[in-house]
Design a protein around this motif. Structure first.
Motif, short mmCIF file in Angstrom:
data_model
loop_
_atom_site.label_atom_id
_atom_site.label_comp_id
_atom_site.label_asym_id
_atom_site.label_seq_id
_atom_site.Cartn_x
_atom_site.Cartn_y
_atom_site.Cartn_z
N PRO A 1 0.80 -1.24 0.00
CA PRO A 1 0.00 0.00 0.00
C PRO A 1 0.82 1.28 0.00
O PRO A 1 0.26 2.36 -0.24
CB PRO A 1 -0.83 -0.12 1.29
N LEU A 2 2.11 1.21 0.27
CA LEU A 2 2.92 2.42 0.31
C LEU A 2 3.28 2.93 -1.08
O LEU A 2 3.57 4.12 -1.25
CB LEU A 2 4.22 2.17 1.10
N PHE A 3 3.27 2.06 -2.07
CA PHE A 3 3.71 2.44 -3.41
C PHE A 3 2.52 2.96 -4.22
O PHE A 3 1.93 2.26 -5.04
CB PHE A 3 4.38 1.25 -4.09
N VAL B 1 10.00 7.08 -4.26
CA VAL B 1 11.42 6.73 -4.36
C VAL B 1 11.79 5.93 -3.13
O VAL B 1 11.12 5.98 -2.10
CB VAL B 1 12.31 7.99 -4.47
N LEU B 2 12.88 5.18 -3.24
CA LEU B 2 13.37 4.35 -2.15
C LEU B 2 14.66 4.94 -1.59
O LEU B 2 15.56 5.31 -2.36
CB LEU B 2 13.62 2.92 -2.63
N LEU B 3 14.75 5.01 -0.28
CA LEU B 3 15.97 5.42 0.41
C LEU B 3 16.52 4.18 1.10
O LEU B 3 15.91 3.66 2.04
CB LEU B 3 15.68 6.53 1.43
N LEU C 1 6.55 7.92 3.87
CA LEU C 1 5.33 7.11 3.99
C LEU C 1 5.50 5.95 4.95
O LEU C 1 4.57 5.58 5.65
CB LEU C 1 4.93 6.58 2.60
N GLY C 2 6.67 5.37 4.99
CA GLY C 2 6.93 4.23 5.86
C GLY C 2 8.32 3.68 5.57
O GLY C 2 9.01 4.14 4.66
N SER D 1 5.40 6.13 9.38
CA SER D 1 6.21 7.35 9.49
C SER D 1 6.40 7.75 10.95
O SER D 1 7.50 8.14 11.38
CB SER D 1 5.55 8.48 8.71
N GLN D 2 5.34 7.63 11.76
CA GLN D 2 5.46 7.94 13.18
C GLN D 2 6.32 6.91 13.89
O GLN D 2 7.07 7.23 14.83
CB GLN D 2 4.07 8.00 13.82
#
Length: 249
Positions: free
Chosen positions: A141-143, A148-150, A173-174, A184-185
């Protein structure tokens, strides 16, 4: 006299007599509809027309693919690279790109590169195709939208959050940190935890304190017993006047 009275009471020529219209109210309706018989009510309820539910439009829901499409050679290569990236990285964060220009992206990459964090771009179609068939299926669900990916081989959460605060166009986002999916939290809460070295020092200190306390408790009773025995021996020695024969003479 009579003629004068007649002249007064006779209507003059062109005179219209006074008329007064009286409006009578309508007659009250005393007839009411007779109640429907119970059998007729049941019959009407049984034979009442119930329209079928309205079908959803054709484009309301995405159509399910009946056949699995084969991956193209380029898509297979990207999935292979993505799989290797997930296996070699301890920190994988998903960030949404909110219309950042090329200059902002270069500055963002430079801030992360100083801490050993890389920025990777993969199409959502390739990422979802890999994620749904792997242990990272909860990240699907995040995509959504431009993402972009870190990635980093080490968990450098504080450095990543500092770079994100400097780039308001990028929204976290996560993330998947050490095979644990965090929101994220949750990532912010994870960054506030002490380092592994500090936690290990606190653990060793606690274990040492508990061991020392246990050793002291085990040695307390024998030491106390030894002190009592030494005191008893001193009391029974002749120098201390503990011999009853010497006391009697």
């Amino acid at each position: 006299m009579a003629a004068t009275l007649c002249v007064k009471f006779l209507p003059k020529q062109g005179w219209v007599p006074l008329t007064q219209s009286v409006r009578h109210g309508s007659k009250a309706v005393t007839r009411h509809r007779r109640p429907v018989h119970i059998l007729k009510q049941k019959l009407l309820a049984v034979t009442e027309y119930i329209p079928p539910p309205r079908a959803a439009p054709l484009d309301a829901y995405p159509r399910e693919r009946l056949t699995q499409q084969e991956d193209t050679p380029l898509m297979a290569i990207l999935k292979r690279n993505l799989k290797k990236l997930f296996e070699d990285s301890k920190m994988i964060a998903v960030v949404q790109n909110n219309n950042s220009n090329s200059e902002d992206m270069i500055m963002f990459k430079h801030r992360l590169h100083k801490h050993g964090i890389s920025v990777k771009f993969f199409p959502n179609q390739v990422t979802l195709s890999f994620v749904r068939d792997s242990v990272y299926s909860n990240m699907a669900p995040l995509f959504i939208g431009p993402t972009v990916l870190l990635v980093s081989e080490k968990t450098k959460v504080k450095e990543m959050l500092a770079a994100l605060r400097s780039s308001p166009q990028m929204t976290l986002l996560g993330a998947c940190i050490e095979n644990t999916l965090l929101s994220s939290q949750g990532v912010v809460s994870y960054s506030k935890l002490p380092s592994a070295t500090v936690i290990q020092g606190e653990l060793v200190s606690g274990l040492t304190t508990m061991t020392a306390r246990t050793a002291s408790m085990l040695q307390r009773h024998p030491a106390h017993l030894s002190a009592l025995l030494q005191q008893y021996v001193k009391q029974q020695s002749p120098e201390a006047g503990g011999d009853p024969a010497a006391q009697a003479s």
